[in-house]
Design a protein around this motif. Structure first.
Motif, short mmCIF file in Angstrom:
data_model
loop_
_atom_site.label_atom_id
_atom_site.label_comp_id
_atom_site.label_asym_id
_atom_site.label_seq_id
_atom_site.Cartn_x
_atom_site.Cartn_y
_atom_site.Cartn_z
N UNK A 1 52.15 30.51 67.65
CA UNK A 1 53.24 30.87 68.54
C UNK A 1 53.36 32.38 68.65
N UNK A 2 53.46 32.86 69.90
CA UNK A 2 53.72 34.27 70.18
C UNK A 2 54.94 34.35 71.09
N UNK A 3 55.79 35.35 70.84
CA UNK A 3 57.03 35.50 71.61
C UNK A 3 57.25 36.97 71.93
N UNK A 4 57.73 37.26 73.16
CA UNK A 4 58.23 38.61 73.48
C UNK A 4 59.70 38.51 73.86
N UNK A 5 60.44 39.57 73.53
CA UNK A 5 61.84 39.68 73.95
C UNK A 5 62.17 41.14 74.19
N UNK A 6 63.02 41.39 75.19
CA UNK A 6 63.50 42.75 75.43
C UNK A 6 64.72 43.07 74.59
N UNK A 7 65.26 42.07 73.91
CA UNK A 7 66.45 42.27 73.08
C UNK A 7 66.07 42.86 71.73
N UNK A 8 67.05 43.46 71.08
CA UNK A 8 66.84 43.86 69.69
C UNK A 8 66.68 42.58 68.85
N UNK A 9 66.11 42.70 67.69
CA UNK A 9 65.93 41.52 66.86
C UNK A 9 67.27 40.89 66.49
N UNK A 10 68.27 41.72 66.22
CA UNK A 10 69.60 41.20 65.91
C UNK A 10 70.14 40.38 67.08
N UNK A 11 70.07 40.94 68.29
CA UNK A 11 70.58 40.24 69.47
C UNK A 11 69.77 38.98 69.78
N UNK A 12 68.46 39.06 69.56
CA UNK A 12 67.59 37.90 69.81
C UNK A 12 67.98 36.73 68.92
N UNK A 13 68.10 36.98 67.63
CA UNK A 13 68.42 35.88 66.71
C UNK A 13 69.87 35.42 66.87
N UNK A 14 70.77 36.32 67.22
CA UNK A 14 72.15 35.90 67.52
C UNK A 14 72.19 35.00 68.74
N UNK A 15 71.35 35.31 69.73
CA UNK A 15 71.28 34.49 70.94
C UNK A 15 70.78 33.08 70.64
N UNK A 16 69.80 32.97 69.75
CA UNK A 16 69.27 31.64 69.41
C UNK A 16 70.29 30.79 68.67
N UNK A 17 71.08 31.44 67.80
CA UNK A 17 72.19 30.80 67.09
C UNK A 17 71.73 29.76 66.07
N UNK A 18 70.81 28.89 66.45
CA UNK A 18 70.45 27.74 65.63
C UNK A 18 69.65 28.18 64.39
N UNK A 19 70.22 28.00 63.21
CA UNK A 19 69.57 28.47 61.97
C UNK A 19 68.22 27.81 61.71
N UNK A 20 68.06 26.47 61.89
CA UNK A 20 66.74 25.87 61.69
C UNK A 20 65.68 26.43 62.64
N UNK A 21 66.09 26.77 63.86
CA UNK A 21 65.16 27.35 64.83
C UNK A 21 64.70 28.72 64.37
N UNK A 22 65.64 29.54 63.95
CA UNK A 22 65.31 30.88 63.44
C UNK A 22 64.38 30.78 62.24
#
Length: 219
Positions: free
Chosen positions: A175-196
């Protein structure tokens, strides 16, 4: 999986006696095993033609495909090449070369047979009618690039990104992922702990601190 860059290396790796047959993607080496003559397969690095074919089959943007064979050095590319076995999550501002770096990395994975069928998915041009947005289509690929997983995604786009991540985790795919968000904002956006947790298990995580937009610079 045994791989070699030259005939001599292929023969050495299987303790062979000599080359039996060579094709575009394989060496077939004559060797001896338990007193009997056998022919063993040794993979060759995938040629440019087949790398291009596999990237096109995986719907990678054609504007990137030729460029990866003459890469421009960027911080994103430098950081991506430090990652050997795991996937990679690249965070950083738009235009700093994140997508290019990961497509280059996937092409390298193809060349050395670490993946064989990658799929490119952009979340900023989401088409719900596309066939590959189903579990049935995802199973035909062994590597995914989720491009632009940003906090502006709507619920449908976010839910699909989650499905791809869970699918990659369950099936042990790269799996490869890009995001324009900061890492903090990216993981906050996902919210789901098992996903993170699954992303952190599958991917190295790097934030690229660059500000120059390469798209504007090249104009």
């Amino acid at each position: 999986m045994i791989m070699a860059k030259t005939v001599e290396e292929a023969i050495q790796k299987v303790n062979g006696k000599g080359l039996y047959l060579e094709t575009e993607t394989q060496y077939w080496v004559e060797a001896e095993e338990n007193g009997q003559s056998v022919v063993k397969k040794v993979l060759k690095p995938l040629p440019k033609r087949l790398i291009i074919e596999k990237l096109k089959n995986g719907e990678f943007p054609e504007s990137y495909i030729e460029e990866i064979f003459k890469p421009e050095k960027t911080k994103a590319l430098e950081e991506s090449l430090k990652v050997e076995e795991k996937g990679l999550l690249l965070s950083g501002k738009a235009g700093i070369g994140k997508t290019f770096a990961l497509i280059y990395k996937i092409a390298k994975d193809l060349r050395y047979h670490k993946v064989s069928a990658p799929l490119y998915i952009t979340l900023q041009d989401f088409d719900v009618q596309k066939e590959y947005y189903t579990e049935n289509r995802l199973k035909h690929y062994d590597c995914f690039l989720l491009d632009d997983v940003n906090p502006n995604l709507n619920k449908l786009e976010k839910r699909f990104a989650e499905r791809v991540i869970y699918h990659a985790s369950r099936k042990n795919k790269k799996l490869y992922i890009t995001t324009n968000a900061s890492l903090r904002d990216f993981f906050n956006f996902l919210e789901d702990e098992p996903l993170v947790s699954r992303i952190l298990q599958m991917c190295e995580v790097k934030e690229i601190n660059e500000t120059t937009d390469l798209r504007i610079k090249r104009r």
